[in-house]
Design a protein around this motif. Structure first.
Motif, PDB file in Angstrom:
ATOM      1  N   LEU A   1       0.939  -1.172  -0.054  1.00  0.00           N
ATOM      2  CA  LEU A   1      -0.087   0.035   0.143  1.00  0.00           C
ATOM      3  C   LEU A   1       0.719   1.107   0.041  1.00  0.00           C
ATOM      4  O   LEU A   1       1.966   1.175   0.531  1.00  0.00           O
ATOM      5  CB  LEU A   1      -0.826   0.071   1.432  1.00  0.00           C
ATOM      6  N   ALA A   2       0.531   2.285  -0.819  1.00  0.00           N
ATOM      7  CA  ALA A   2       1.365   3.453  -0.890  1.00  0.00           C
ATOM      8  C   ALA A   2       1.215   4.155   0.618  1.00  0.00           C
ATOM      9  O   ALA A   2       0.370   4.104   1.300  1.00  0.00           O
ATOM     10  CB  ALA A   2       0.435   4.208  -1.712  1.00  0.00           C
ATOM     11  N   THR A   3       2.429   4.448   1.031  1.00  0.00           N
ATOM     12  CA  THR A   3       2.747   5.653   2.184  1.00  0.00           C
ATOM     13  C   THR A   3       3.041   6.974   1.780  1.00  0.00           C
ATOM     14  O   THR A   3       3.164   7.198   0.594  1.00  0.00           O
ATOM     15  CB  THR A   3       3.987   4.604   2.856  1.00  0.00           C
ATOM     16  N   GLU A   4       3.048   7.608   2.871  1.00  0.00           N
ATOM     17  CA  GLU A   4       3.524   8.955   2.618  1.00  0.00           C
ATOM     18  C   GLU A   4       4.866   9.423   1.873  1.00  0.00           C
ATOM     19  O   GLU A   4       5.002  10.143   1.046  1.00  0.00           O
ATOM     20  CB  GLU A   4       3.495   9.846   4.092  1.00  0.00           C
ATOM     21  N   ALA A   5       5.824   8.255   1.941  1.00  0.00           N
ATOM     22  CA  ALA A   5       7.052   8.360   1.373  1.00  0.00           C
ATOM     23  C   ALA A   5       7.066   8.262  -0.083  1.00  0.00           C
ATOM     24  O   ALA A   5       7.779   8.548  -0.528  1.00  0.00           O
ATOM     25  CB  ALA A   5       7.910   7.354   2.117  1.00  0.00           C
ATOM     26  N   ASP A   6       5.952   7.595  -0.517  1.00  0.00           N
ATOM     27  CA  ASP A   6       5.726   7.350  -1.901  1.00  0.00           C
ATOM     28  C   ASP A   6       5.229   8.350  -2.540  1.00  0.00           C
ATOM     29  O   ASP A   6       5.244   8.357  -3.986  1.00  0.00           O
ATOM     30  CB  ASP A   6       4.645   6.005  -2.103  1.00  0.00           C
ATOM     31  N   ALA A   7       4.601   9.318  -2.062  1.00  0.00           N
ATOM     32  CA  ALA A   7       4.237  10.700  -2.997  1.00  0.00           C
ATOM     33  C   ALA A   7       5.530  11.158  -3.430  1.00  0.00           C
ATOM     34  O   ALA A   7       6.636  11.311  -3.149  1.00  0.00           O
ATOM     35  CB  ALA A   7       3.432  11.285  -2.018  1.00  0.00           C
ATOM     36  N   LEU A   8       4.979  11.789  -4.991  1.00  0.00           N
ATOM     37  CA  LEU A   8       6.119  12.665  -5.479  1.00  0.00           C
ATOM     38  C   LEU A   8       6.043  13.889  -5.281  1.00  0.00           C
ATOM     39  O   LEU A   8       4.917  14.540  -5.617  1.00  0.00           O
ATOM     40  CB  LEU A   8       5.921  12.004  -7.022  1.00  0.00           C
TER      41      LEU A   8
END
Length: 284
Positions: free
Chosen positions: A43-50
């Motif tokens: 699942l996407a995490t905050e660190a995965d946001a670009l």
């Protein structure tokens, strides 16, 4: 055995394999087994946001002009893979009278067509020459904004290769699009070891159910020491762990290839890939 077929195309593309013989695809399926489950389907995490604004632009090709030669040196791009490993069902042509490249309204048009002799030709750009001169970068975000052609046989790609290929070839296929499968595209991470071992992580990105490959979209990848993260229109799609072989400077390749198979006979002639920009950002 679509994975074995894909492996065969990749091996030919890397010049690790010749023309092939009967039963080779089956042998590949036996050797490599079924495709691995997609790594990085977390699942996407905050660190995965670009956050591109937090990065520093390090390479900016807006195609207002095109600086390309067959093999360099001294040009931003060359028209072949630096290791002379051209691939697929179309010859990658040099710039010149039959150049597959044309600048139109600030975009690059890459054309695949049959030449006067009846053979297919198309175009590839690489950001380093055979001596390693040119742009490469360890870690960062790499992006292409482009329109993709549709139809059987077309095989456009945006990908990265590690500069040091002495022990293994580190590869990141940000996008591989097959025109006869227009619902989405594939992203793949490879390590091709010289001793024959092969590491691969694959993900199918079914993004064109509502969107269209013929519209402009951005295709990106962010590489750091721990993760390789993939993005479509700057939205996170998936990630996989960074391998040691990918912790090195990577250079850029953009191409419109044709699949070397029966679908080539039905490929629209000509076919076009339109590239608006290719960019790279440093994470610092």
């Amino acid at each position: 055995m679509p994975f074995a077929s894909s492996m065969l195309r990749h091996l030919r593309r890397r010049r690790l394999l010749g023309a092939g013989t009967a039963g080779l695809i089956a042998a590949l399926a036996t050797a490599f087994g079924p495709p691995p489950a997609p790594a990085g389907d977390q699942l996407a995490t905050e660190a995965d946001a670009l956050d591109v604004d937090a990065m520093r632009l390090s390479f900016d090709e807006d195609f207002s002009t095109l600086d390309v030669s067959a093999w360099g040196p001294g040009t931003r791009w060359i028209a072949h893979t630096p290791w002379s490993g051209d691939f697929g069902g179309a010859r990658f042509a040099n710039p010149g009278e039959r150049s597959p490249f044309r600048i139109e309204d600030g975009t690059l048009r890459v054309e695949a067509k049959r030449d006067p002799e009846g053979d297919w030709q198309s175009g590839l750009l690489a950001s380093v020459d055979p001596d390693g001169n040119g742009f490469s970068q360890q870690y960062g975000y790499f992006e292409m904004r482009a329109q993709l052609p549709e139809g059987p046989g077309v095989w456009p790609a945006f990908w990265l290769i590690g500069k040091d290929r002495s022990k293994a070839t580190a590869e990141i296929d940000v996008i591989e699009f097959y025109g006869d499968k227009p619902d989405g595209y594939s992203s793949v991470v490879h390590v091709w070891h010289r001793d024959g071992r092969h590491y691969s992580r694959f993900h199918r990105n079914a993004v064109f159910v509502e969107a269209s490959p013929g519209a402009f979209h951005t295709y990106g990848v962010k590489v750091d020491r721990n993760w390789i993260r993939f993005y479509f229109d700057r939205e996170f799609i998936w990630k996989t762990e960074t391998q040691p072989e990918h912790r090195q400077p990577l250079y850029i390749l953009v191409n419109l290839a044709l699949v070397d198979g029966p679908t080539r006979d039905a490929t629209p002639d000509p076919s076009y890939m339109i590239v608006d920009h290719v960019r790279a950002y440093r994470l610092d």
